[in-house]
Design a protein around this motif. Structure first.
Motif, PDB file in Angstrom:
ATOM      1  N   PRO A  70       0.817  -1.233   0.000  1.00  0.00           N
ATOM      2  CA  PRO A  70       0.000   0.000   0.000  1.00  0.00           C
ATOM      3  C   PRO A  70       0.845   1.275   0.000  1.00  0.00           C
ATOM      4  CG  PRO A  70      -0.914  -1.591   1.541  1.00  0.00           C
ATOM      5  CD  PRO A  70       0.378  -2.171   1.038  1.00  0.00           C
ATOM      6  N   ASP A  71       1.930   1.287   0.778  1.00  0.00           N
ATOM      7  CA  ASP A  71       2.799   2.473   0.826  1.00  0.00           C
ATOM      8  C   ASP A  71       3.426   2.762  -0.533  1.00  0.00           C
ATOM      9  OD1 ASP A  71       2.330   3.135   3.378  1.00  0.00           O
ATOM     10  OD2 ASP A  71       4.305   2.538   4.165  1.00  0.00           O
ATOM     11  N   ASN A  72       3.977   1.711  -1.131  1.00  0.00           N
ATOM     12  CA  ASN A  72       4.626   1.897  -2.438  1.00  0.00           C
ATOM     13  C   ASN A  72       3.628   2.272  -3.517  1.00  0.00           C
ATOM     14  OD1 ASN A  72       7.053   1.300  -1.316  1.00  0.00           O
ATOM     15  ND2 ASN A  72       7.203  -0.778  -2.147  1.00  0.00           N
ATOM     16  N   LEU A  73       2.431   1.709  -3.425  1.00  0.00           N
ATOM     17  CA  LEU A  73       1.401   2.043  -4.409  1.00  0.00           C
ATOM     18  C   LEU A  73       1.033   3.521  -4.312  1.00  0.00           C
ATOM     19  CD1 LEU A  73      -0.577   1.196  -6.639  1.00  0.00           C
ATOM     20  CD2 LEU A  73      -2.214   0.577  -4.827  1.00  0.00           C
ATOM     21  N   GLN A  74       0.824   3.986  -3.098  1.00  0.00           N
ATOM     22  CA  GLN A  74       0.474   5.389  -2.878  1.00  0.00           C
ATOM     23  C   GLN A  74       1.544   6.327  -3.442  1.00  0.00           C
ATOM     24  OE1 GLN A  74      -0.772   6.386   1.058  1.00  0.00           O
ATOM     25  NE2 GLN A  74      -0.275   8.545   0.836  1.00  0.00           N
ATOM     26  N   THR A  75       2.800   6.043  -3.104  1.00  0.00           N
ATOM     27  CA  THR A  75       3.907   6.868  -3.597  1.00  0.00           C
ATOM     28  C   THR A  75       3.972   6.838  -5.120  1.00  0.00           C
ATOM     29  OG1 THR A  75       5.117   6.276  -1.602  1.00  0.00           O
ATOM     30  CG2 THR A  75       6.402   7.264  -3.382  1.00  0.00           C
ATOM     31  N   ALA A  76       3.836   5.633  -5.678  1.00  0.00           N
ATOM     32  CA  ALA A  76       3.938   5.485  -7.132  1.00  0.00           C
ATOM     33  C   ALA A  76       2.802   6.221  -7.838  1.00  0.00           C
ATOM     34  CB  ALA A  76       3.929   4.005  -7.520  1.00  0.00           C
ATOM     35  N   LEU A  77       1.585   6.066  -7.344  1.00  0.00           N
ATOM     36  CA  LEU A  77       0.442   6.703  -8.011  1.00  0.00           C
ATOM     37  C   LEU A  77       0.563   8.217  -7.988  1.00  0.00           C
ATOM     38  CD1 LEU A  77      -2.571   4.496  -6.820  1.00  0.00           C
ATOM     39  CD2 LEU A  77      -1.515   4.543  -9.099  1.00  0.00           C
ATOM     40  N   LEU A  78       0.977   8.765  -6.838  1.00  0.00           N
ATOM     41  CA  LEU A  78       1.101  10.222  -6.758  1.00  0.00           C
ATOM     42  C   LEU A  78       2.220  10.714  -7.664  1.00  0.00           C
ATOM     43  CD1 LEU A  78       0.396  10.792  -2.966  1.00  0.00           C
ATOM     44  CD2 LEU A  78      -1.049  11.483  -4.891  1.00  0.00           C
ATOM     45  N   SER A  79       3.307   9.947  -7.754  1.00  0.00           N
ATOM     46  CA  SER A  79       4.394  10.395  -8.622  1.00  0.00           C
ATOM     47  C   SER A  79       4.013  10.253 -10.098  1.00  0.00           C
ATOM     48  CB  SER A  79       5.699   9.692  -8.251  1.00  0.00           C
ATOM     49  OG  SER A  79       6.131   8.851  -9.273  1.00  0.00           O
ATOM     50  N   MET A  80       3.248   9.238 -10.447  1.00  0.00           N
ATOM     51  CA  MET A  80       2.866   9.044 -11.849  1.00  0.00           C
ATOM     52  C   MET A  80       1.771  10.006 -12.299  1.00  0.00           C
ATOM     53  SD  MET A  80       2.398   4.931 -12.046  1.00  0.00           S
ATOM     54  CE  MET A  80       3.716   3.795 -11.657  1.00  0.00           C
ATOM     55  N   TYR A  81       0.799  10.265 -11.422  1.00  0.00           N
ATOM     56  CA  TYR A  81      -0.446  10.863 -11.889  1.00  0.00           C
ATOM     57  C   TYR A  81      -0.815  12.202 -11.268  1.00  0.00           C
ATOM     58  CZ  TYR A  81      -1.262   6.317 -14.075  1.00  0.00           C
ATOM     59  OH  TYR A  81      -1.156   5.184 -14.837  1.00  0.00           O
ATOM     60  N   SER A  82       0.042  12.782 -10.413  1.00  0.00           N
ATOM     61  CA  SER A  82      -0.382  14.069  -9.853  1.00  0.00           C
ATOM     62  C   SER A  82      -0.422  15.142 -10.936  1.00  0.00           C
ATOM     63  CB  SER A  82       0.474  14.475  -8.658  1.00  0.00           C
ATOM     64  OG  SER A  82       1.816  14.416  -8.984  1.00  0.00           O
ATOM     65  N   ALA A  83       0.416  15.000 -11.977  1.00  0.00           N
ATOM     66  CA  ALA A  83       0.361  15.963 -13.088  1.00  0.00           C
ATOM     67  C   ALA A  83      -0.976  15.902 -13.821  1.00  0.00           C
ATOM     68  CB  ALA A  83       1.507  15.709 -14.068  1.00  0.00           C
ATOM     69  N   GLN A  84      -1.694  14.806 -13.667  1.00  0.00           N
ATOM     70  CA  GLN A  84      -2.992  14.677 -14.335  1.00  0.00           C
ATOM     71  C   GLN A  84      -4.158  14.793 -13.358  1.00  0.00           C
ATOM     72  OE1 GLN A  84      -0.817  11.492 -16.071  1.00  0.00           O
ATOM     73  NE2 GLN A  84      -2.354  11.373 -17.667  1.00  0.00           N
ATOM     74  N   GLY A  85      -3.882  15.312 -12.188  1.00  0.00           N
ATOM     75  CA  GLY A  85      -4.983  15.661 -11.296  1.00  0.00           C
ATOM     76  C   GLY A  85      -5.233  14.722 -10.134  1.00  0.00           C
ATOM     77  N   LEU A  86      -4.451  13.651 -10.004  1.00  0.00           N
ATOM     78  CA  LEU A  86      -4.628  12.768  -8.839  1.00  0.00           C
ATOM     79  C   LEU A  86      -4.033  13.448  -7.606  1.00  0.00           C
ATOM     80  CD1 LEU A  86      -5.433   9.556  -8.355  1.00  0.00           C
ATOM     81  CD2 LEU A  86      -2.991   9.406  -7.908  1.00  0.00           C
ATOM     82  N   THR A  87      -4.779  13.464  -6.500  1.00  0.00           N
ATOM     83  CA  THR A  87      -4.253  14.079  -5.276  1.00  0.00           C
ATOM     84  C   THR A  87      -4.287  13.064  -4.134  1.00  0.00           C
ATOM     85  OG1 THR A  87      -6.362  14.831  -4.368  1.00  0.00           O
ATOM     86  CG2 THR A  87      -5.283  16.280  -5.984  1.00  0.00           C
ATOM     87  N   SER A  88      -3.649  13.434  -3.023  1.00  0.00           N
ATOM     88  CA  SER A  88      -3.619  12.508  -1.883  1.00  0.00           C
ATOM     89  C   SER A  88      -5.022  12.268  -1.330  1.00  0.00           C
ATOM     90  CB  SER A  88      -2.670  13.005  -0.800  1.00  0.00           C
ATOM     91  OG  SER A  88      -2.905  14.358  -0.548  1.00  0.00           O
ATOM     92  N   ALA A  89      -5.958  13.188  -1.603  1.00  0.00           N
ATOM     93  CA  ALA A  89      -7.343  12.985  -1.158  1.00  0.00           C
ATOM     94  C   ALA A  89      -7.998  11.807  -1.881  1.00  0.00           C
ATOM     95  CB  ALA A  89      -8.154  14.258  -1.395  1.00  0.00           C
ATOM     96  N   ASP A  90      -7.469  11.437  -3.053  1.00  0.00           N
ATOM     97  CA  ASP A  90      -8.043  10.316  -3.809  1.00  0.00           C
ATOM     98  C   ASP A  90      -7.529   8.960  -3.318  1.00  0.00           C
ATOM     99  OD1 ASP A  90      -9.427  11.974  -5.716  1.00  0.00           O
ATOM    100  OD2 ASP A  90      -7.483  12.401  -6.630  1.00  0.00           O
ATOM    101  N   ILE A  91      -6.439   8.982  -2.567  1.00  0.00           N
ATOM    102  CA  ILE A  91      -5.736   7.738  -2.241  1.00  0.00           C
ATOM    103  C   ILE A  91      -6.545   6.778  -1.351  1.00  0.00           C
ATOM    104  CG2 ILE A  91      -3.666   6.794  -1.095  1.00  0.00           C
ATOM    105  CD1 ILE A  91      -3.029   7.935  -3.857  1.00  0.00           C
TER     106      ILE A  91
END
Ligand code: SF4
Length: 199
Positions: A122-143
């Motif tokens: 879960p930790d690695n997934l969270q870090t990876a998703l935010l690094s991959m997709y924050s430029a496209q609008g994913l935020t920590s509130a979505d996690i």
């Protein structure tokens, strides 16, 4: 699909790839290498995306920048040609579906293939998703929503939710999936729908 060129892959990866393929792309860029199952998973995906054998050779040769031509030709060329049906059985191998990626060839700790939703902590997934997709609008509130979907074992639903969030600026709404409420079942479906939405 349309033909794509080796030098288009990096931009396509940043804009249109699902997490499994974006992860392989990023690791390839960082390490200038991928292990066998990673090359297979990513290579077949790129083939179906529209990379010809000539462009694939160029792409992999450039990516494996630490190797001599001799090493590259000896160790990697055959497998790339093989996945295009030009060696061995000459089979036209399809790209792997989510179901196959989720259940077959389980990745070990030094592998990069597989599905991040299923195979990352879960930790690695969270870090990876935010690094991959924050430029496209994913935020920590979505996690939290994504992690609880993953925890329930609905990996492709989590992937579909990320697709919706990262394509909200293209008019995609929650529950719409890749169209008509359809969930992600194939990495190439994710990428082609994403490219379609950009048009
Ligand atoms: Fe890739 Fe499918 Fe996993 Fe999404 S659900 S990251 S497309 S394997």
């Amino acid at each position: 699909g349309d033909e794509i060129k080796a030098d288009m892959v990096d931009e396509l990866a940043r804009k249109h790839f699902p997490a499994c393929m974006r992860n392989l792309h990023d690791n390839l860029k960082r390490d200038h290498h991928l292990k066998h199952f990673g090359r297979l998973q990513y290579g077949l995906f790129l083939k179906v995306l529209g990379l010809s054998i000539e462009e694939a050779m160029l792409f992999w040769r450039r990516s494996f920048s630490g190797y001599t031509d001799d090493q590259f030709n000896k160790n990697y060329k055959y497998n790339i040609r093989h996945s295009y049906g030009l060696e061995g059985k000459r089979a036209n191998y399809p790209a792997k579906s989510c179901q196959q990626i989720l259940t077959m060839d389980q990745p070990g700790s030094t592998d990069n293939h597989g599905c991040p939703y299923r195979h990352f902590s879960p930790d690695n997934l969270q870090t990876a998703l935010l690094s991959m997709y924050s430029a496209q609008g994913l935020t920590s509130a979505d996690i939290p929503e994504i992690l609880s979907t993953v925890k329930a074992g609905h990996y492709h639903v989590a992937c579909t939710r990320v697709f919706e969030i990262t394509h909200a600026n293209r008019g995609v709404k929650k529950g719409e999936g890749v169209g008509g409420g359809e969930s992600i079942t194939h990495p190439n479906q994710y990428a082609s729908r994403s490219r379609e939405l950009e048009k």
